[in-house]
Design a protein around this motif. Structure first.
Motif, short mmCIF file in Angstrom:
data_model
loop_
_atom_site.label_atom_id
_atom_site.label_comp_id
_atom_site.label_asym_id
_atom_site.label_seq_id
_atom_site.Cartn_x
_atom_site.Cartn_y
_atom_site.Cartn_z
N TYR A 91 34.47 34.51 29.41
CA TYR A 91 34.21 35.80 28.81
C TYR A 91 35.48 36.61 28.55
CZ TYR A 91 29.48 34.79 30.61
OH TYR A 91 28.28 34.21 30.92
N GLY A 92 36.57 35.94 28.22
CA GLY A 92 37.80 36.65 27.89
C GLY A 92 38.35 37.45 29.06
N SER A 93 38.56 38.73 28.83
CA SER A 93 39.15 39.61 29.85
C SER A 93 38.12 40.26 30.75
CB SER A 93 39.99 40.70 29.17
OG SER A 93 39.17 41.51 28.34
N SER A 94 36.87 39.86 30.66
CA SER A 94 35.79 40.55 31.36
C SER A 94 35.99 40.59 32.87
CB SER A 94 34.44 39.91 31.04
OG SER A 94 34.12 40.05 29.68
N GLU A 95 36.42 39.49 33.46
CA GLU A 95 36.63 39.47 34.92
C GLU A 95 37.66 40.52 35.33
OE1 GLU A 95 35.99 34.94 36.43
OE2 GLU A 95 37.73 35.31 35.16
N MET A 96 38.76 40.57 34.60
CA MET A 96 39.82 41.53 34.91
C MET A 96 39.32 42.96 34.74
SD MET A 96 43.47 42.07 32.94
CE MET A 96 42.63 42.53 31.40
N VAL A 97 38.58 43.21 33.68
CA VAL A 97 38.07 44.56 33.42
C VAL A 97 37.12 44.99 34.53
CG1 VAL A 97 36.69 45.96 31.83
CG2 VAL A 97 38.41 44.38 30.93
N VAL A 98 36.23 44.10 34.95
CA VAL A 98 35.31 44.42 36.05
C VAL A 98 36.09 44.74 37.31
CG1 VAL A 98 33.59 43.45 37.64
CG2 VAL A 98 33.35 43.10 35.18
N GLY A 99 37.08 43.92 37.63
CA GLY A 99 37.88 44.14 38.83
C GLY A 99 38.63 45.45 38.80
N ASP A 100 39.27 45.73 37.67
CA ASP A 100 40.05 46.97 37.55
C ASP A 100 39.17 48.21 37.63
OD1 ASP A 100 42.31 45.44 37.21
OD2 ASP A 100 42.50 45.79 35.05
N LEU A 101 38.06 48.20 36.89
CA LEU A 101 37.23 49.40 36.81
C LEU A 101 36.48 49.66 38.12
CD1 LEU A 101 35.74 49.24 33.19
CD2 LEU A 101 37.85 50.31 34.00
N SER A 102 36.01 48.60 38.75
CA SER A 102 35.30 48.80 40.02
C SER A 102 36.25 49.33 41.09
CB SER A 102 34.63 47.51 40.48
OG SER A 102 35.57 46.47 40.64
N GLU A 103 37.50 48.90 41.03
CA GLU A 103 38.49 49.43 41.97
C GLU A 103 38.80 50.89 41.66
OE1 GLU A 103 42.14 47.33 44.01
OE2 GLU A 103 42.73 47.97 41.99
N GLU A 104 38.96 51.22 40.39
CA GLU A 104 39.23 52.61 40.00
C GLU A 104 38.09 53.53 40.43
OE1 GLU A 104 40.20 53.10 35.87
OE2 GLU A 104 41.48 51.31 35.87
N LEU A 105 36.86 53.05 40.31
CA LEU A 105 35.69 53.86 40.66
C LEU A 105 35.42 53.89 42.16
CD1 LEU A 105 33.29 52.67 37.82
CD2 LEU A 105 34.15 55.00 38.10
N GLY A 106 36.07 53.00 42.90
CA GLY A 106 35.83 52.93 44.35
C GLY A 106 34.46 52.38 44.70
N ILE A 107 33.95 51.45 43.89
CA ILE A 107 32.59 50.94 44.11
C ILE A 107 32.58 49.44 44.41
CG2 ILE A 107 31.48 52.72 42.73
CD1 ILE A 107 31.29 50.66 40.44
N LYS A 108 33.73 48.86 44.71
CA LYS A 108 33.78 47.42 44.95
C LYS A 108 32.80 46.99 46.03
CE LYS A 108 37.62 45.25 45.34
NZ LYS A 108 38.96 44.87 45.79
N LYS A 109 32.69 47.77 47.08
CA LYS A 109 31.81 47.41 48.20
C LYS A 109 30.33 47.49 47.81
CE LYS A 109 31.89 52.11 50.12
NZ LYS A 109 30.55 52.45 49.61
N ASP A 110 30.04 48.18 46.72
CA ASP A 110 28.65 48.34 46.29
C ASP A 110 28.20 47.26 45.32
OD1 ASP A 110 28.29 50.86 47.67
OD2 ASP A 110 29.57 51.75 46.13
N LEU A 111 29.14 46.45 44.85
CA LEU A 111 28.83 45.45 43.83
C LEU A 111 28.67 44.06 44.43
CD1 LEU A 111 31.22 46.53 40.94
CD2 LEU A 111 28.77 46.96 41.15
N PHE A 112 27.86 43.28 43.77
CA PHE A 112 27.66 41.87 44.09
C PHE A 112 28.33 41.10 42.96
CE2 PHE A 112 25.51 37.82 43.93
CZ PHE A 112 25.11 37.52 45.22
N TYR A 113 29.54 40.59 43.23
CA TYR A 113 30.32 39.89 42.21
C TYR A 113 29.82 38.47 42.01
CZ TYR A 113 34.20 43.31 42.10
OH TYR A 113 34.99 44.41 41.94
N ALA A 114 29.56 38.11 40.76
CA ALA A 114 29.20 36.74 40.41
C ALA A 114 30.08 36.29 39.26
CB ALA A 114 27.72 36.66 40.02
N THR A 115 30.72 35.16 39.41
CA THR A 115 31.46 34.59 38.29
C THR A 115 31.27 33.08 38.31
OG1 THR A 115 33.53 34.67 37.04
CG2 THR A 115 33.71 34.36 39.43
N LYS A 116 32.09 32.36 37.53
CA LYS A 116 31.82 30.94 37.32
C LYS A 116 33.11 30.13 37.24
CE LYS A 116 27.90 32.45 34.50
NZ LYS A 116 28.36 33.84 34.22
N VAL A 117 32.95 28.83 37.42
CA VAL A 117 34.04 27.90 37.17
C VAL A 117 33.64 27.13 35.90
CG1 VAL A 117 33.04 26.23 38.82
CG2 VAL A 117 35.43 25.99 38.06
#
Length: 306
Positions: A91-117
């Protein structure tokens, strides 16, 4: 006009502009009005039944103006009781964008991260998964899935090892076409799989035939992709009003109509429609509120779209 008689677009028109502001999500979904949660069978953990897919919608790179609305999407998701955010190296830059924005918002602990190989070869898979975890800023990945079953036997060996070491919490397999359903079913019967992600919509119901019942029987959680059939469902109902009887299962838009049909199947753990708009995220979450269709409703829903 009664809101249940409006199309998705018209029903959301009045709130669309305001949802782009970061202060708006609290007005759309009260934190006391949380969506339904369902159990991940392999552990008993509960997750919200509506999540977020990031294909295309979160592939915005470092463009700050394009990222801003996505912050609102993530904030609405969390405040509504959702947590699953599904991505992929595909999905292009989507993983990076999710990581950056969730960290900026301070909600990493509230999210259930799912990605793929999504590659071939053991070392290539290891390198790609490590890169995904760095991009999403995850020391432990909640769910690592083998994308479209690519070199699945190789990656599954790695994931068994990673799960034992605590690098991933759950292992999953995915696909998005009907002809792969038999393969998905065989794997969840023979391997220790926690999640299966599959294409499923009110229009594309092949998963109902055997895969979903097998997942339920084997204790495998289910994520559903393509819940709107690539947007074709909205084109099918364009200009049509919702029937009054949808109020019997607390449905207020066509988007909720399509998602509630899926959630009425208790084999489905979480639906993951993609969006880049906060007002659509809010509307999607509404599918997890209130009552769900019963068998009689589901029959009428299918007849309506036939």
């Amino acid at each position: 006009m009664n809101q249940t008689m409006l199309s998705r677009r018209k029903a959301l028109k009045q709130i669309a502009a305001g949802c782009l502001a970061m202060s708006m999500p609290k007005l759309l979904l009260s934190q006391t009005n949380q969506i339904l949660k369902r159990v991940v069978p392999s552990t008993g953990e509960k997750i919200g039944v509506v999540g977020l897919g990031t294909w295309q919608t979160f592939d915005v790179g470092t463009n700050s103006s394009a990222r801003e609305p996505l912050k609102a999407v993530l904030k609405v998701l969390v405040e509504g009781g959702g947590s699953v955010v599904d991505s992929s190296p595909m999905y292009g830059s989507s993983e990076m964008v999710v990581g950056d924005l969730s960290e900026e918002l301070g909600i990493k602990k509230d999210l259930f991260y799912a990605t793929k190989v999504w590659t071939s070869g053991e070392q290539s898979g290891i390198d790609q998964m490590n890169a995904s975890m760095q991009k999403m800023k995850a020391n432990t990945m909640d769910l690592m899935q083998i994308h479209n079953l690519q070199d699945w036997k190789t990656h599954l060996k790695t994931l068994y090892d990673w799960k034992e070491k605590g690098l991933v919490r759950y292992i999953g397999i995915t696909h998005y076409v009907d002809h792969a359903h038999d393969d998905l079913e065989r794997i969840i019967k023979s391997e220790q799989i926690d999640f299966v992600q599959v294409n499923y919509s009110i229009k594309d119901r092949n998963a109902e035939r055997s895969l979903l019942p097998t997942a339920k029987e084997r204790g495998v959680a289910v994520l559903t992709n393509r819940p709107y059939s690539g947007g074709s469902l909205f084109r099918k109902v364009n200009g049509k009003s919702l029937p009054s009887w949808v109020s019997e299962f607390d449905c207020q838009s066509w988007g909720q109509f399509f998602l509630k049909y899926l959630l009425a199947n208790d084999a489905v753990t979480c639906v993951i429609p993609g969006t880049s708009k906060a007002h659509h995220m809010s509307d999607n979450l509404g599918a997890g509120l209130g009552r769900l269709p019963n068998k009689s409703h589901q029959k009428k829903m299918l007849e309506l779209l036939s």
